[in-house]
Design a protein around this motif. Structure first.
Motif, short mmCIF file in Angstrom:
data_model
loop_
_atom_site.label_atom_id
_atom_site.label_comp_id
_atom_site.label_asym_id
_atom_site.label_seq_id
_atom_site.Cartn_x
_atom_site.Cartn_y
_atom_site.Cartn_z
N ALA A 51 3.81 0.10 2.12
CA ALA A 51 5.10 0.05 1.42
C ALA A 51 5.80 1.40 1.46
CB ALA A 51 4.87 -0.36 -0.04
N ALA A 52 5.03 2.47 1.26
CA ALA A 52 5.67 3.79 1.12
C ALA A 52 4.67 4.91 1.36
CB ALA A 52 6.24 3.93 -0.30
N PHE A 53 5.24 6.06 1.65
CA PHE A 53 4.47 7.31 1.66
C PHE A 53 5.04 8.17 0.56
CE2 PHE A 53 4.03 11.78 2.73
CZ PHE A 53 2.68 11.87 3.03
N ILE A 54 4.17 8.84 -0.21
CA ILE A 54 4.65 9.72 -1.27
C ILE A 54 4.07 11.12 -1.11
CG2 ILE A 54 2.79 9.03 -2.90
CD1 ILE A 54 4.96 9.48 -5.14
N GLY A 55 4.91 12.12 -1.37
CA GLY A 55 4.41 13.50 -1.37
C GLY A 55 5.32 14.41 -2.16
N LYS B 215 9.80 5.35 11.74
CA LYS B 215 9.19 4.63 12.87
C LYS B 215 8.54 3.32 12.41
CE LYS B 215 5.59 5.42 16.37
NZ LYS B 215 4.64 6.44 16.87
N TYR B 216 7.87 3.36 11.25
CA TYR B 216 7.14 2.17 10.80
C TYR B 216 7.87 1.42 9.68
CZ TYR B 216 3.38 3.92 13.70
OH TYR B 216 2.64 4.34 14.78
N GLY B 217 9.11 1.81 9.40
CA GLY B 217 9.90 1.11 8.37
C GLY B 217 9.32 1.27 6.97
N ILE B 218 8.73 2.44 6.72
CA ILE B 218 8.05 2.70 5.44
C ILE B 218 8.99 3.53 4.55
CG2 ILE B 218 6.13 4.01 4.44
CD1 ILE B 218 4.62 3.36 7.10
N LEU B 219 8.99 3.21 3.26
CA LEU B 219 9.83 4.00 2.36
C LEU B 219 9.22 5.38 2.12
CD1 LEU B 219 10.62 1.25 -0.34
CD2 LEU B 219 12.11 2.00 1.53
N LEU B 220 10.08 6.36 1.94
CA LEU B 220 9.62 7.72 1.66
C LEU B 220 9.96 8.07 0.21
CD1 LEU B 220 8.51 10.50 2.49
CD2 LEU B 220 10.79 11.07 3.35
N ILE B 221 8.92 8.42 -0.56
CA ILE B 221 9.13 8.85 -1.95
C ILE B 221 8.83 10.35 -2.02
CG2 ILE B 221 8.52 8.49 -4.38
CD1 ILE B 221 7.03 5.90 -3.49
N CYS B 222 9.80 11.13 -2.47
CA CYS B 222 9.52 12.55 -2.72
C CYS B 222 9.31 12.74 -4.22
CB CYS B 222 10.68 13.43 -2.24
SG CYS B 222 10.70 13.55 -0.45
N ASP B 223 8.15 13.26 -4.57
CA ASP B 223 7.87 13.54 -5.97
C ASP B 223 8.35 14.97 -6.26
OD1 ASP B 223 6.96 13.92 -8.50
OD2 ASP B 223 4.91 13.24 -8.14
N GLU B 224 9.51 15.03 -6.90
CA GLU B 224 10.19 16.32 -7.13
C GLU B 224 10.00 16.79 -8.57
OE1 GLU B 224 12.16 18.10 -5.01
OE2 GLU B 224 12.55 16.75 -3.32
N VAL B 225 8.94 16.32 -9.22
CA VAL B 225 8.76 16.65 -10.64
C VAL B 225 8.71 18.18 -10.84
CG1 VAL B 225 7.13 16.48 -12.58
CG2 VAL B 225 7.82 14.43 -11.34
N VAL C 138 0.85 -1.20 0.00
CA VAL C 138 0.00 0.00 0.00
C VAL C 138 0.89 1.25 0.00
CG1 VAL C 138 -1.69 1.31 1.35
CG2 VAL C 138 -1.87 -1.19 1.20
N ILE C 139 0.52 2.20 -0.84
CA ILE C 139 1.24 3.48 -0.83
C ILE C 139 0.27 4.57 -0.36
CG2 ILE C 139 2.61 5.13 -2.16
CD1 ILE C 139 3.37 2.86 -4.04
N ILE C 140 0.71 5.35 0.60
CA ILE C 140 -0.13 6.43 1.11
C ILE C 140 0.27 7.74 0.43
CG2 ILE C 140 -0.84 7.75 3.16
CD1 ILE C 140 -0.36 5.23 4.83
N ALA C 141 -0.73 8.42 -0.12
CA ALA C 141 -0.51 9.73 -0.75
C ALA C 141 -1.47 10.72 -0.09
CB ALA C 141 -0.78 9.61 -2.25
N ARG C 142 -1.53 11.94 -0.61
CA ARG C 142 -2.42 12.93 -0.01
C ARG C 142 -3.60 13.25 -0.95
NH1 ARG C 142 2.05 16.31 1.75
NH2 ARG C 142 2.58 16.48 -0.45
N ASN C 143 -4.72 13.67 -0.37
CA ASN C 143 -5.82 14.20 -1.17
C ASN C 143 -5.29 15.36 -1.98
OD1 ASN C 143 -7.59 12.49 0.20
ND2 ASN C 143 -7.97 14.01 1.80
N ASN C 144 -5.79 15.51 -3.21
CA ASN C 144 -5.42 16.65 -4.06
C ASN C 144 -3.95 16.61 -4.50
OD1 ASN C 144 -6.05 19.10 -5.41
ND2 ASN C 144 -5.16 20.27 -3.73
N ALA C 145 -3.30 15.46 -4.32
CA ALA C 145 -1.92 15.34 -4.81
C ALA C 145 -1.97 15.08 -6.31
CB ALA C 145 -1.22 14.17 -4.13
N TYR C 146 -1.00 15.63 -7.05
CA TYR C 146 -0.91 15.31 -8.48
C TYR C 146 0.34 14.48 -8.72
CZ TYR C 146 -1.08 15.51 -13.51
OH TYR C 146 -1.16 15.14 -14.83
N HIS C 147 0.14 13.26 -9.22
CA HIS C 147 1.29 12.41 -9.54
C HIS C 147 1.23 11.92 -10.98
CE1 HIS C 147 2.67 12.62 -5.44
NE2 HIS C 147 1.55 12.09 -4.97
N GLY C 148 0.53 12.66 -11.84
CA GLY C 148 0.56 12.33 -13.26
C GLY C 148 -0.76 11.82 -13.79
N SER C 149 -0.73 11.53 -15.09
CA SER C 149 -1.97 11.24 -15.83
C SER C 149 -2.08 9.80 -16.31
CB SER C 149 -2.05 12.16 -17.04
OG SER C 149 -3.03 13.14 -16.85
#
Ligand SMILES: Cc1ncc(COP(=O)(O)O)c(C=O)c1O
Length: 465
Positions: A223-227, A253-263, A147-158
């Motif tokens: 699996a990861a958090f993305i923002g 703390k929870y051993g979750i990967l962090l993805i930064c979307d730097e587009v 499972v990947i956690i993202a935010r409401n109103n996040a844009y990660h592409g089309s």
């Protein structure tokens, strides 16, 4: 200026008859007789076929960081095309600029982000990151951690992956069903979601929302958090102080990967090479595109930590993923030179120490306008919130999104290309922009807000009191 090969009216006719541009209302396009044809650009200005000059307050689509008209980028592309116009990276083959760009990016990313995977667009980079993190947990013997956690109103592409992972409600209404395994939590949008709240308390709430979701999904399933460090397409949403370090801490703390979307945030936009560096956090993966080549050619990349690379190497076997144009030599050669320009002209530090603060100062003045609820910026990423009443976040016409397009169209009429995201006017000019042009950009926004007044009042009159 090179003349058009077709009569303009005929060209616009063909545009309506045959072209479906990105993110368009096709009825509106038909009824308005086709697109504005852009014919030329130089530094921060674009020119259309009718001879209109526009200051480009959006750097194209958040991407032309070094400005338009860079002869040396054209020459690099030409030379590379003559030498080696194409080769793939599927057959344990690579080209010199591709290898050199990987090393350069690893250097700029720093720390544990030692490797790079190439793609052609931000959306493709996101798809790569999704597959990579899920594959990583599979080879680590934790396949349920997907499972990947993202935010409401996040844009990660089309792409299907990008929309599924993103949190844009309007996009989700078209073209589902979506890829499962993505969760969405409160976005750190203080002006909308935490209006009037103590920013520290709002920050607590936004961070707590992530932790609650981790716990409700099950920490061993995440699996990861993305923002995005600063949400761009969501409306230039700058998180409250302390948000990112606390999010990074939660991931640890929870051993979750962090993805930064730097587009959008990458390559100097926020006054640092990458947004995660501004916020002092260490991601495991970084997606980047746009400013990587300043939009001169399509290219994107995913920065990957040595820990993930080691796991892939130890497991052995192929990562069955990649694109025909992954590591395209012309695109990587242009990206390398683009980075050299950013370095040579000190555009990243200039954004941090000079033009970014200049924009912030100008926005502070604009914030006194009676229709501005907030004006904010970080580096050369800025936003102006249009509100019905100062001191509130009340929108015109009782719903978001009615006032923004009016003000945007007036800005364009007056010679400034900006974007309205709902009722937020957003700015993202080339990093080469001068003080004088920043002032011009803000002056046009102010004039547009003034000129919009009759239409805004008409909107206000529509709402029952
Ligand atoms: C943060 C973010 N991620 C991903 C994307 C998708 O990039 P592309 O349009 O190149 O596919 C964008 C595009 O604006 C973006 O802003």
């Amino acid at each position: 200026m090179k003349p058009l090969t077709h009569d303009l009216a005929a060209l616009r006719g063909l545009d309506v008859e045959h072209h479906l541009p990105a993110q368009q209302d096709y009825r509106l396009m038909r009824d308005s007789g086709g697109s504005r044809i852009i014919v030329r650009a130089e530094d921060c200005e674009i020119f259309d076929a009718e001879g209109k000059e526009l200051l480009d307050g959006m750097a194209g689509l958040w991407c032309v960081n070094v400005g338009y008209g860079r002869e040396e980028l054209a020459r690099v592309a030409y030379d590379q095309m003559r030498e080696l116009p194409y080769y793939n990276t599927f057959f344990r083959t690579a080209s010199e600029p591709t290898v050199l760009l990987s090393a350069k990016l690893a250097d700029l990313l720093g720390g544990k982000l030692t490797h790079v995977f190439f793609n052609n667009s931000g959306s493709e980079a996101i798809d790569t990151a999704i597959r990579l993190v899920r594959h990583f947990w599979q080879i680590k013997g934790q396949p349920d951690r997907n499972v990947i956690i993202a935010r409401n109103n996040a844009y990660h592409g089309s792409t299907i992956g990008g929309v599924s992972l993103g949190g844009m409600a309007a996009m989700k209404k078209q073209g589902g069903p979506w890829v499962p395994g993505f969760e969405h939590v409160l976005q750190p949008y203080t002006f909308n979601e935490g209006f009037g709240e103590d920013p520290a308390k709002f920050c607590d709430r936004a961070v707590a929302a992530i932790e609650e979701r981790i716990l409700s999904v099950g920490p061993d399933k995440v699996a990861a958090f993305i923002g995005e460090p600063v949400q761009g397409a969501g409306g230039v949403i700058i998180p409250p102080e302390g948000y990112w370090p606390r999010v990074a801490q939660l991931c640890r703390k929870y051993g979750i990967l962090l993805i930064c979307d730097e587009v959008i945030c990458g390559f100097g936009r926020l006054g640092s090479w990458f947004g995660f560096q501004h916020y002092g956090v260490q991601p495991d993966l970084v997606t980047m595109a746009k400013g990587l080549s300043s939009g001169y050619l399509p290219i994107s990349a995913v920065g990957v930590s040595s820990e993930i690379v080691t796991a892939l190497r130890d497991a052995g076997g192929m990562f069955v993923h990649g694109y025909t144009y992954s590591g395209h030599p012309v695109a990587t050669a242009v990206a390398l030179r683009n980075i050299a320009i950013l370095e040579r002209e000190h555009l990243v530090t200039r954004t941090a120490n000079d033009t970014g603060p200049w924009l912030a100062r100008g926005l502070k003045e604009l914030a006194s306008h009676p229709r501005v609820g907030e004006a904010r910026s970080l580096g050369l990423l800025g936003a102006v919130e249009i509100v019905a009443r100062r001191g509130t976040n009340e929108r015109f016409g009782g719903a978001e999104g009615k006032a923004g397009p009016i003000v945007r169209d007036l800005c364009i009429q007056q010679g400034l290309m900006v974007r309205a995201i709902r009722d937020t006017i957003v700015m993202c000019p080339p990093l080469t922009i001068s003080h004088e042009k920043i002032d011009r950009m803000l002056k046009i926004i102010r004039q547009a807000l003034d000129a919009a007044e009759p239409q805004l009042l008409a909107l206000q009159a529509q709402v029952p009191k």
